[in-house]
Design an enzyme around this catalytic site. Structure first.
Site, PDB file in Angstrom:
ATOM      1  N   TRP A 187      -3.111  -2.577  -1.465  1.00 36.54           N
ATOM      2  CA  TRP A 187      -2.702  -3.911  -1.916  1.00 36.54           C
ATOM      3  C   TRP A 187      -3.371  -4.864  -0.935  1.00 36.54           C
ATOM      4  CZ3 TRP A 187       0.692  -7.927  -0.130  1.00 36.54           C
ATOM      5  CH2 TRP A 187       1.201  -8.759  -1.128  1.00 36.54           C
ATOM      6  N   HIS A 246      21.068 -34.610  -8.820  1.00 38.63           N
ATOM      7  CA  HIS A 246      20.487 -35.187  -7.599  1.00 38.63           C
ATOM      8  C   HIS A 246      18.968 -35.050  -7.601  1.00 38.63           C
ATOM      9  CE1 HIS A 246      24.428 -35.920  -5.910  1.00 38.63           C
ATOM     10  NE2 HIS A 246      24.773 -34.697  -6.301  1.00 38.63           N
ATOM     11  N   GLU A 268       9.276 -13.919 -12.086  1.00 39.49           N
ATOM     12  CA  GLU A 268       8.377 -12.871 -11.600  1.00 39.49           C
ATOM     13  C   GLU A 268       7.877 -11.955 -12.700  1.00 39.49           C
ATOM     14  OE1 GLU A 268       9.991 -10.277  -8.554  1.00 39.49           O
ATOM     15  OE2 GLU A 268      11.940 -10.269  -9.502  1.00 39.49           O
ATOM     16  N   CYS A 309       0.829  -1.199   0.000  1.00 40.20           N
ATOM     17  CA  CYS A 309       0.000   0.000   0.000  1.00 40.20           C
ATOM     18  C   CYS A 309       0.871   1.259   0.000  1.00 40.20           C
ATOM     19  CB  CYS A 309      -0.853   0.026   1.249  1.00 40.20           C
ATOM     20  SG  CYS A 309      -1.803  -1.473   1.492  1.00 40.20           S
ATOM     21  N   LYS A 326       6.508  -3.644  -4.504  1.00 46.87           N
ATOM     22  CA  LYS A 326       7.912  -3.230  -4.446  1.00 46.87           C
ATOM     23  C   LYS A 326       8.503  -3.400  -3.054  1.00 46.87           C
ATOM     24  CE  LYS A 326      11.739  -1.561  -5.985  1.00 46.87           C
ATOM     25  NZ  LYS A 326      12.573  -2.556  -6.692  1.00 46.87           N
ATOM     26  N   ASN A 330      -1.452   1.825   6.120  1.00 47.61           N
ATOM     27  CA  ASN A 330      -0.602   0.726   5.646  1.00 47.61           C
ATOM     28  C   ASN A 330      -0.269  -0.146   6.852  1.00 47.61           C
ATOM     29  OD1 ASN A 330      -0.558   2.060   3.235  1.00 47.61           O
ATOM     30  ND2 ASN A 330       1.624   2.586   3.304  1.00 47.61           N
ATOM     31  N   GLY A 331      -0.171  -1.457   6.641  1.00 46.18           N
ATOM     32  CA  GLY A 331       0.185  -2.344   7.744  1.00 46.18           C
ATOM     33  C   GLY A 331      -0.965  -3.268   8.094  1.00 46.18           C
ATOM     34  N   ARG A 337       4.578   0.535  -6.216  1.00 41.58           N
ATOM     35  CA  ARG A 337       4.640  -0.313  -5.028  1.00 41.58           C
ATOM     36  C   ARG A 337       3.711  -1.520  -5.152  1.00 41.58           C
ATOM     37  NH1 ARG A 337       6.462   2.599  -0.200  1.00 41.58           N
ATOM     38  NH2 ARG A 337       5.058   1.354   1.053  1.00 41.58           N
ATOM     39  N   GLU A 381      19.055 -15.822  -8.896  1.00 40.34           N
ATOM     40  CA  GLU A 381      18.520 -14.506  -9.237  1.00 40.34           C
ATOM     41  C   GLU A 381      17.990 -14.485 -10.674  1.00 40.34           C
ATOM     42  OE1 GLU A 381      17.531 -12.066  -7.732  1.00 40.34           O
ATOM     43  OE2 GLU A 381      17.512 -10.423  -9.160  1.00 40.34           O
ATOM     44  N   LYS A 398      14.112 -13.519 -11.491  1.00 37.38           N
ATOM     45  CA  LYS A 398      13.729 -12.437 -12.413  1.00 37.38           C
ATOM     46  C   LYS A 398      12.843 -12.999 -13.515  1.00 37.38           C
ATOM     47  CE  LYS A 398      14.580  -9.855 -10.624  1.00 37.38           C
ATOM     48  NZ  LYS A 398      15.043  -9.162  -9.436  1.00 37.38           N
TER      49      LYS A 398
HETATM   50  C1  F6R Z   1      12.529  -9.322  -6.624  1.00 37.94           C
HETATM   51  C2  F6R Z   1      12.527  -8.363  -5.527  1.00 37.94           C
HETATM   52  C3  F6R Z   1      12.236  -8.875  -4.167  1.00 37.94           C
HETATM   53  C4  F6R Z   1      12.997  -8.077  -3.104  1.00 37.94           C
HETATM   54  C5  F6R Z   1      12.569  -8.527  -1.696  1.00 37.94           C
HETATM   55  C6  F6R Z   1      13.351  -7.826  -0.617  1.00 37.94           C
HETATM   56  O1  F6R Z   1      12.829  -8.707  -7.844  1.00 37.94           O
HETATM   57  O2  F6R Z   1      12.722  -7.193  -5.722  1.00 37.94           O
HETATM   58  O3  F6R Z   1      12.511 -10.239  -4.069  1.00 37.94           O
HETATM   59  O4  F6R Z   1      14.358  -8.280  -3.277  1.00 37.94           O
HETATM   60  O5  F6R Z   1      11.202  -8.269  -1.523  1.00 37.94           O
HETATM   61  O6  F6R Z   1      13.232  -6.446  -0.731  1.00 37.94           O
HETATM   62  P1  F6R Z   1      14.285  -5.459  -0.068  1.00 37.94           P
HETATM   63  O7  F6R Z   1      15.553  -5.612  -0.789  1.00 37.94           O
HETATM   64  O8  F6R Z   1      13.669  -4.107  -0.233  1.00 37.94           O
HETATM   65  O9  F6R Z   1      14.406  -5.868   1.364  1.00 37.94           O
END
Ligand code: F6R
Length: 600
Positions: free
Chosen positions: A74, A496, A480, A2, A595, A100-101, A28, A473, A477
């Site tokens: 959200w 394995h 997602e 949010c 985000k 938010n929260g 976000r 990673e 990427k």
């Molecule tokens: C994936 C991504 C998330 C963040 C995770 C932690 O592309 O961005 O997996 O890495 O939510 O977020 P931070 O780094 O803000 O603690």
């Protein structure tokens, strides 16, 4: 997650400021949005769906007033409907609240309020807050006292903002969820802002005040004050944000993700400048006094966890025992901390899981260090120290440039904390890293490779040592932003179990750098998948002969093993980006993701 925006002092433009702020915050992640303006009455407009839907509703029936709050929701409690969208109001519609929260005791509060005659319109936890304020007003409290008392009754995490029909103020409070004030009182006008995230108001002011947990703010057209919840005045510093509003625009790219991938050379230069000396090859980590730590634990989530896995390998290679933990698994089964250093790796500095792990570490007596991108973030303020990765604002939900900068920052930290005479090669490679990344960006054929495999049912990524976190990673990427199945494996683990999944329909991206024993073993794994007819995409610096066994090659310049990870990752970012773009996915806002994940 949010987003919150609020502003006072804009007269008739308040609605536009709120809607612009919400559009900026949409990165976000959200599924509904709304605004409330106060001007003797409280006018609320809110809609499920996109901000454009809210804008149309506002145009049809414009709310007016010099004081307003807005929100992107959200969903956590209840589906994304108009009723569940924020702001929420009390029974007569004279108090509006955004939040938010998560309010943990909302069910008990709602039952008590219902028993006292209050009626509820939504499934949300938030809706108890305006009713609590209403109930305090009914008992004779003035607006500010009513909001304070309501907030005092909340359990859980919150950033809350409220407006009332008979007040020209925004009242706000935080606990475990970020809130920042924007101060614009130069010249003859005064305008104050409130947001969950600086970009929401950055185009109007660069002067900010970060609220801490347990603080309460009041913004009026004349002034702003911060107090404790109990009402004691808190003197807050006004900080200046160092980045420009343009940095939060797309600068001609189709997506923020493309822009941020291409910004990596600059982001890395910012991260390394003043830390890696171009001439004498020295590394400086400023006044961080962590020379030769006895042990290091790294806590993080998602992409940042992959950076943490990489960082742990760097420390171990330097002779310091180090382990990376998923932050949400940290409390369970973590060995006791003596005088180790606990490093929270977090782009936003607001990830609830990571904050919780850092707090646990602090409570057990560890020294804590935040490796973060956001100055003034909760992690930066709560940890004993902060080491900023200086990547500039990242808007795309999928982390890209901040991952590269996290890797560079962890390299710098390791070399700075555990200096060794063998560092020279690593330092030289770090110094060359921005230019090497630029070369990858300029010469990459990832778009053409992506085109070949758009119909694939799954994508696999393999790597060893420092390239193992990069494989994880690369897969994260890919999954997602393309919504395709993707998995990263330690190359040696393939036989394995995961090898059973490998077919001619599953391209395998193999990261092979250098030509040492590890590279040769990974080439052995490449041969295993090739024998199962899987297409192989080798990400390589050309030092080994892996390209002989590959259907496609994504090349990177020769560098050190540490920086090769950053370079290989750029190719994988591009492969994921172009796959998602060709599949027409909403790259900057993948479904169900946010985000900054501020709930555990
Ligand atoms: C994936 C991504 C998330 C963040 C995770 C932690 O592309 O961005 O997996 O890495 O939510 O977020 P931070 O780094 O803000 O603690």
């Amino acid at each position: 997650m949010c987003g919150i925006i609020g502003c006072v002092g804009h007269g008739t433009e308040t609605t536009d400021v709120l809607l612009d702020g919400l559009s900026t915050l949409d990165y976000r992640g959200y599924d509904s949005a709304g605004v409330a303006l106060s001007n003797g009455t409280v006018d609320v407009v809110k809609r499920s769906g996109a901000i454009e839907d809210l804008v149309s509703a506002v145009e049809a029936s414009p709310p007016t007033g010099p004081v307003g709050i807005g929100h992107t929701r959200w969903s956590t409690h209840g589906p994304p409907t108009d009723e569940n969208a924020h702001p929420h109001v009390d029974c007569p519609g004279e108090v509006a609240v955004v939040h938010n929260g998560i309010i943990e005791n909302y069910e008990a509060l709602r039952e008590r309020l219902r028993a006292a005659g209050h009626t509820f319109e939504s499934d949300t936890d938030t809706e108890v807050i305006p009713h609590l304020i209403e109930s305090e007003r009914d008992d004779g409290a003035d607006p500010e006292t009513a909001v304070r008392r309501a907030v005092e009754r909340l359990e859980g995490s919150f950033a809350v903002a409220a407006v009332l029909a008979d007040s020209d103020a925004i009242f706000a409070a935080r606990r475990d969820s970020p809130l920042v004030l924007g101060i614009d009182d130069g010249g003859d006008r005064r305008r104050y802002y409130l947001a969950s995230d600086v970009p929401a108001f950055r185009e109007y002011t660069d002067r900010v005040v970060y609220l801490d947990d347990g603080e309460f703010a009041r913004l009026t057209p004349e002034d702003w004050t911060v107090t404790t919840l109990a009402g004691d005045r808190v003197e807050k510093p006004v900080d200046t944000v160092e980045w420009d509003p343009e940095e939060t625009g797309k600068a001609g790219y189709d997506h923020f993700m493309a822009k941020e991938i291409n910004e990596q050379p600059r982001a890395l230069r910012q991260c390394l400048s003043e830390r890696v000396d171009e001439l004498d090859g020295e590394v400086s980590i400023g006044d961080l006094a962590y020379l030769n730590p006895r042990g290091v634990q790294l806590v993080a989530a998602g992409t940042s966890y992959h950076a943490a896995l990489y960082g742990a390998q760097l420390f171990r290679a330097a002779g310091v025992p180090a382990t990376a933990y998923l932050a949400h698994e940290y409390a369970t089964g973590t060995p006791p901390i003596g005088d180790e250093l606990v490093i929270g790796v977090t782009q936003s500095g607001e990830t609830a899981d990571t904050l919780s792990a850092l707090r646990e570490a602090s409570a057990r007596g560890a020294r804590t260090l935040a490796v973060t991108n956001v100055v003034g973030s909760t992690a930066a303020r709560e940890c004993d120290d902060a080491f900023y990765i200086k990547a500039g604002p990242e808007i795309g939900v999928a982390a890209t440039k901040t991952f590269a900068s996290q890797l560079a920052a962890l390299n710098t930290l390791t070399i700075g904390m555990v200096p060794s005479k063998d560092d020279r090669e690593a330092i030289a490679a770090l110094r060359d890293l921005p230019a090497d990344v630029q070369q990858v960006l300029d010469e990459s054929n990832a778009a053409a490779v992506a085109e070949q495999y758009l119909d694939s049912e799954a994508y696999f990524f393999i790597g060893r040592g420092l390239q193992y976190p990069v494989a994880l990673e690369g897969a994260l990427k890919m999954k997602e932003i393309t919504y395709k199945h993707a998995e990263g494996f330690a190359a040696g683990e393939l036989k394995h179990g995961p090898l059973a999944l490998v077919t001619s329909e599953t391209p395998v991206f193999a990261i092979v750098t250098g030509d040492g024993e590890r590279a040769q073993k990974t080439i052995g794994n490449v041969k295993e998948v090739e024998a199962r007819d899987a297409p192989v995409v080798a990400v390589t610096d050309g030092a080994s002969d892996v390209s002989r066994y590959a259907d496609h090659v994504l090349s990177i310049p020769e560098s050190s093993p540490q920086t090769a990870a950053v370079l290989a990752n750029v190719q994988l970012q591009l492969a994921a980006y172009h796959t998602a773009a060709k599949l027409g996915r909403p790259i900057d806002k993948p479904r169900n993701l946010a985000k900054s994940v501020t709930v555990e």
